[in-house]
Design an enzyme around this catalytic site. Structure first.
Site, PDB file in Angstrom:
ATOM      1  N   SER A   1       0.845  -1.192   0.000  1.00 37.58           N
ATOM      2  CA  SER A   1       0.000   0.000   0.000  1.00 37.58           C
ATOM      3  C   SER A   1       0.888   1.252   0.000  1.00 37.58           C
ATOM      4  CB  SER A   1      -0.961  -0.035   1.184  1.00 37.58           C
ATOM      5  OG  SER A   1      -1.990   0.908   1.017  1.00 37.58           O
TER       6      SER A   1
ATOM      7  N   ASP B   1      -8.478  -5.064  -6.147  1.00 36.65           N
ATOM      8  CA  ASP B   1      -7.991  -3.921  -5.378  1.00 36.65           C
ATOM      9  C   ASP B   1      -8.530  -2.652  -6.022  1.00 36.65           C
ATOM     10  OD1 ASP B   1      -6.734  -2.005  -3.931  1.00 36.65           O
ATOM     11  OD2 ASP B   1      -4.695  -2.661  -4.347  1.00 36.65           O
TER      12      ASP B   1
ATOM     13  N   HIS C   1      -7.030  -5.692  -1.880  1.00 33.70           N
ATOM     14  CA  HIS C   1      -5.857  -4.960  -1.399  1.00 33.70           C
ATOM     15  C   HIS C   1      -4.969  -5.864  -0.544  1.00 33.70           C
ATOM     16  CE1 HIS C   1      -3.835  -1.160  -1.120  1.00 33.70           C
ATOM     17  NE2 HIS C   1      -3.900  -1.096   0.189  1.00 33.70           N
TER      18      HIS C   1
END
EC number: 3.4.14.-
Length: 726
Positions: free
Chosen positions: A558, A641, A673
């Site tokens: 991330s 995602d 994600h």
């Protein structure tokens, strides 16, 4: 440090093998919150365990003896999805996912002492969970949640006729959120009642939707909302729930309210802290959370942020009187921590709250009438607190926690006393054998603007006279942290036991070290955080003689994935043998494709079209940065995602390939994600650890370390002139 010296040291270490493997990590039992009975004798909790041979995850429920710490099996029926205490001795209410109503669930009543002797109280015609119960006369009122149709009925997927067209038509945001496209159904809190007939309770099947009458309201709020988003008063008469502000654009603002409504739904729910309302302190218009009634049902405590578009603003405790027009009172508002959950003591005089402090989730107490300058007192416990419940009517609480060294810690904590251990998973589960706190220590280094915290995680069998390559792990968020807690995805112990010393930094932007450090990353993603990381790396190189930085690797997910992409084009990128970027942004302008616009509009000080220069400022794809790329890089990105489109990962891989940088793309078409499915998680670990082991030299020194060839998924390679031999 010379590679030869590291190789000799690693060969000496290699004889210990691998203590904690990805298979151990994935197959270790996973236990949930332990909830005590009304008298504080037993607690019930869920448990599951993945089996690599049968490819399934059997689940069940256990009982924890709160005096002895002994655990016994309550049921191994995988269809039992939820259990809660009925409020009468050891009687239980449980939800069975198989029911005569197709797509519905059954409500059953049993006794913890004889669980098999249960009776059915009724059916609910759809998926339903999150039961909260309260006595009200001769009835037991309850609330829970499921999905609602636009008409307000409980949504039942099995009863819905499949449309002839797959088209979706949107007139407002969100279009998609986290890992799913938004549909017409929405979450809602429903109320009902159990009626006693003789010695048994029954449910008449009637549910009242408490949320749908408020147009555009939703509770619990996705993607992470749950039973903590609502509460039922102890007298069973009133329900409180949190919803994003119905009148405001949800993708652009974080503003949310606490609503109250009669349990019977006789009135439409109303917010107690509406923006600019008479009960809302001046200037408070951010996200609300964790509503909880006082024991006498007359007050509600809740948390609220001040800023309307900042999901990581500091939460402050508020207390409002039920049915009153008086402004809510702010409690300990100058405390520089951000509480996450609240509970009242049985006499209503004390609040117990959880909050992150210095990378540990702690439990604190404070008076319910505390003034602004009051500093809450920490309660002694091990690890980090994930949930807690009072033991009977005492001041003691049963903590469900975890740590970097154990995935489940059940303990009793009492203010002013040492904690009492009941069950620690690392002392019982063979998969976690050998894990403990001795291999973990904090590290503080002068960063760009202030001292920065990191965790040092050492491999099992660590010898300070030997040398281990560095694994430099960068957390996501960016307003997050590497905490003293167990991750079921990125677990530093798994990385360490490949033969690394893990450094897990908490640079500028991290939470739990005061709000200023968190706020300071705003519009500075590649600035102070990058400088912090560089300074930490230099400190490790110069001061930790047992760490080999010459053969180190760096990885992140991330925001951590963005930072890896940023590092690749900076000086620090040349300090590592390999990089791993999981779901990281690559092209600055691509951020407009995200779901939660409030996030980017806060972090980059404006909208995409009004503050474009801020989005471009930290663009990893700029030619002057790409020109410097040379470190081998693994890219991980999955199709679901919707925070960061998979196109970001594919674009990054395209450039790496065209640049001739050794690279590989790992894609999961059914993950979002985070990679959560067990078999996918195993492949993820085989690829990620295999990648770093190849370039760090671990594969040469330790034959038991994971190799890329351990993964049985066939590699797709259509380039006849492939330059890199995997």
């Amino acid at each position: 440090m010379a590679p030869a010296k590291w190789l000799i040291a690693s060969l000496a270490f290699a004889s210990t093998g691998l203590a904690f493997t990805p298979e151990d990590f994935i197959s270790a039992p996973r236990r949930g919150e332990a909830i005590p009975d009304p008298k504080g004798q037993f607690a019930v909790f869920p448990v599951s365990k993945y089996n690599f041979d049968t490819k399934d995850r059997p689940s069940g429920w256990n009982l924890l003896n709160l005096k002895t710490g002994d655990i016994s099996v309550l049921t191994t029926d995988a269809d039992v999805s939820e259990i809660t205490w009925l409020g009468e001795g050891t009687n239980l209410l449980y939800v069975n996912g198989t029911d005569s109503v197709k797509g519905g669930v059954g409500i059953w009543i049993s006794d913890a002492k004889n669980f098999g002797n249960a009776y059915k109280a009724g059916s609910i015609p759809g998926a339903f969970q999150g039961f909260k119960l309260a006595k009200s006369g001769d009835k037991i009122n309850f609330v829970g949640y499921g999905q609602s149709t636009t008409k307000g009925d409980l949504y039942n997927e099995a009863a819905i006729e499949k449309p002839v067209s797959s088209a979706r038509i949107y007139d407002s945001l969100f279009v998609r959120h986290w890992d799913a496209y938004v549909g017409t159904q929405f979450n809602a809190v429903f109320s009902g009642a159990l009626t006693k007939n003789g010695n048994k309770y029954s449910f008449d099947g009637k549910l009242k939707n408490l949320v749908q009458p408020v147009k555009y309201a939703e509770s619990p709020y996705p993607p992470f909302g749950g039973s903590g988003d609502y509460d039922l008063s102890p007298d069973g008469k009133t329900v409180a729930f949190m919803s994003k502000a119905p009148e405001l654009p949800k993708a652009n603002l974080t503003t949310s309210y606490i609503f109250t409504v009669p349990h019977d739904g006789s009135k439409v729910a109303e917010p107690i802290n509406k923006r600019n309302g008479p009960r809302t302190p001046h200037g408070i218009e951010g996200a609300s959370s964790s509503p909880v009634f006082s024991p006498d049902s007359k007050r509600i405590a809740y948390l609220q942020m001040a800023t309307k578009n900042y999901e990581s603003d500091r939460r402050v405790i508020h207390i409002a009187e039920v049915g009153s027009n008086k402004p809510a009172q702010r409690i300990a508002s100058n405390w520089d921590r951000s509480p996450e959950s609240i509970k009242w003591s049985s006499d209503g005089r004390t609040l117990y709250v959880t909050a992150e402090e210095h990378a540990t989730g702690k439990l604190f107490t404070l008076p319910s009438d505390a003034r602004d300058n009051h500093m809450p007192s920490a309660v002694k416990h091990d690890g980090s607190v994930s949930a807690f419940s009072f033991v009977g009517s005492s001041k003691s609480v049963l903590i469900t926690g975890n740590s970097l060294w154990s995935n489940a810690l059940y303990q009793i904590a009492t203010p002013g006393r040492p904690n009492r251990k009941l069950f620690y998973a690392n002392e019982h589960d063979p998969q976690l054998k050998g894990l403990g706190p001795n291999d973990i220590e904090p590290l503080w280094v002068d960063g760009a603007r202030t001292k920065i915290h990191s965790w040092i995680v050492k491999p099992t069998g660590f010898d300070k006279n030997k040398v281990y390559p560095l694994a430099f792990l960068i957390h996501g968020g960016p307003q997050g942290s590497w905490g003293d807690n167990w991750s079921t995805r990125w677990n530093p112990r798994v990385w360490a036991d490949q033969g690394y010393v893990v450094i897990a930094p908490n640079p500028t932007g991290s939470t739990g070290f005061g709000q200023k450090l968190t706020d300071d990353i705003t519009n500075d993603w590649g600035g102070a955080p990058y400088k912090d990381l560089f300074k930490i790396w230099e400190h490790v190189r110069d001061n930790l003689k047992y760490v080999d930085t010459d053969n180190g690797i760096a990885a992140g997910a991330s925001f951590g994935g963005f930072m890896i992409n940023w590092i690749q084009g900076q000086e620090l990128g040349r300090k590592f043998k390999a990089l791993v970027s999981h779901d990281g942004t690559f092209v600055g302008s691509s951020k407009i494709g995200t779901d939660e616009l409030f996030f980017i509009e806060h972090d980059f000080n404006g909208t995409f079209f009004e503050a474009r220069q801020n989005y471009d400022r930290w663009d990893c794809s700029k030619p002057e940065y790409v020109a410097k790329w040379s470190t081998p890089q693994l890219v991980v990105h999955s199709d679901y995602d919707f925070r960061l489109s998979v196109a970001e990962g594919v674009g990054l891989f395209n450039v790496l390939q065209e640049k001739g940088v050794p690279s590989r793309l790992l894609n999961f078409p059914d993950e979002s994600h985070c990679v959560t499915k067990p078999e996918n998680s195993l492949v993820w670990h085989q690829q990620v650890l295999g990648w770093i082991n190849k370039f760090s030299g671990i594969n040469k020194s330790n034959p038991k370390a994971i190799k890329l060839s351990d993964c049985k998924v066939e590699v797709i390679d259509h380039e006849a002139g492939s330059y890199f031999d995997y």
